[in-house]
Design a protein around this motif. Structure first.
Motif, PDB file in Angstrom:
ATOM      1  N   ALA B  76      25.399  69.084  68.817  1.00 32.91           N
ATOM      2  CA  ALA B  76      26.373  68.753  67.771  1.00 32.91           C
ATOM      3  C   ALA B  76      25.760  68.851  66.373  1.00 32.91           C
ATOM      4  CB  ALA B  76      26.932  67.355  68.008  1.00 32.91           C
ATOM      5  N   VAL B 130      33.397  67.333  66.848  1.00 29.35           N
ATOM      6  CA  VAL B 130      31.977  67.648  67.022  1.00 29.35           C
ATOM      7  C   VAL B 130      31.134  66.385  66.846  1.00 29.35           C
ATOM      8  CG1 VAL B 130      30.018  69.017  66.187  1.00 29.35           C
ATOM      9  CG2 VAL B 130      32.282  70.056  66.353  1.00 29.35           C
ATOM     10  N   GLY B 134      28.762  64.700  69.726  1.00 28.64           N
ATOM     11  CA  GLY B 134      27.371  64.321  69.494  1.00 28.64           C
ATOM     12  C   GLY B 134      27.102  62.876  69.892  1.00 28.64           C
TER      13      GLY B 134
END
Lengths: 191, 191
Positions: B76, B130, B134
């Motif tokens: 990420a 994203v 992560g």
DNA sequence: CCTACCGATCGGTAGG
DNA sequence: CCTACCGATCGGTAGG
């Protein structure tokens, strides 16, 4: 009379904030106060003077809230947290006025616009210097303190676009998140 | 004809960007092209249509640059770095168009404004997802991925206000600094 | 692409 | 604070 002027500024803040200065007419302001357009001019000298009053008061609010914290001694990170909280409180506490100050000030005439530009530059300097002091003390890491100041101020100012008092996040919780993002980023916190 | 329309949009971008949509008249645009005001209407149907063309093209540029990176597999943090670089490149590569898209789109009529609002929301979703990925992978720490997305986008969008192509910081250096601030913050880097 | 024009609206003022 | 108005300018159109 003072009261009427205040009402005009409040209505103008709301309208300038939602439609923009240029797209708001004096008659729009008058209508919201049940007045005729021309009647406004017994209380104010011009449209620009109303904008100037809003902008200058907001500028004063920001300075008064943040400057004392910036100039106090102590760890930079701690001061930055408080400066962020103070700034966010001013934005959220008077969203419309803050939005007009932050994004409509360019419609001021040359002289007042220049004065606001200087004031904003000084204000940015508070953040810039505290970051630089943190770096000098080995407390923080920032290759470009000025850019760091622009970065956090940009993020905070945009709050004026979307903040709603009845939202899930109160001013202090919001400020806490922003301070955390600014000081620690998205780094997975090792413990 | 196509060319003329393009010229109109380019001049309009510059004027809408510097003075704002509402404060720019069709005659201002015409003057910059050495035309009479009314002549513009052989090429465009309305002032709003010019704004819509500028806004929609810019929206497409942002999506085209960022979406593929967001939807690609991989760490990420790495994707966020690239998304930030892509976004900053679009802003700096067409500062005026980007500024109009980012800050003048609210002057569109209701239907087009709603469409842009949806498009912007989807775009913000790229960043939000994203970040969330992560976090899920244990790679990043973010208690509120949506707020993280708003944070970094606010900071990047404000670049349209101050960026100058002849400044000290090029687009990629600028993006690198912003990515570093977003991912690591001001934390003193332990080594 | 121009000339000439449309009705509407703008910020602001005179006179009460 | 209102009525009535000022000149200027607005987005847009007709007709060529």
């Amino acid at each position: 009379m003072q009261t009427r002027r205040r009402q005009i500024e409040d209505v103008a803040s709301a309208l300038f904030s939602s439609r923009g200065y240029a797209a708001t007419s004096m008659r729009d302001i008058a209508r919201a106060l049940d007045l005729q357009g021309g009647s406004l001019y017994s209380h104010i000298p011009s449209k620009e003077a109303v904008l100037a009053a809003i902008v200058e008061e907001a500028a004063e609010d920001f300075h008064a809230a943040v400057r004392p914290v910036a100039e106090r001694p102590g760890p930079a990170a701690e001061r930055l947290r408080e400066m962020i909280a103070a700034h966010v409180r001013v934005v959220t506490g008077g969203r419309e006025r803050a939005k007009v100050f932050l994004f409509e000030w360019t419609f001021l005439g040359e002289d007042r616009r220049d004065a606001v530009a200087r004031s904003r530059s000084a204000y940015q300097g508070y953040f810039e210097r505290v970051v630089a002091e943190g770096v000098a003390a080995g407390e923080l890491s920032a290759p470009d303190p000025k850019l760091s100041a622009v970065f956090i101020l940009s993020a905070m100012n945009a709050i004026a676009y979307w903040y709603r008092p009845d939202g899930a996040l109160g001013p202090d919780a919001l400020a806490g998140h922003y301070a955390e993002l600014f000081l620690r980023g998205l780094q997975a916190h090792e413990r």
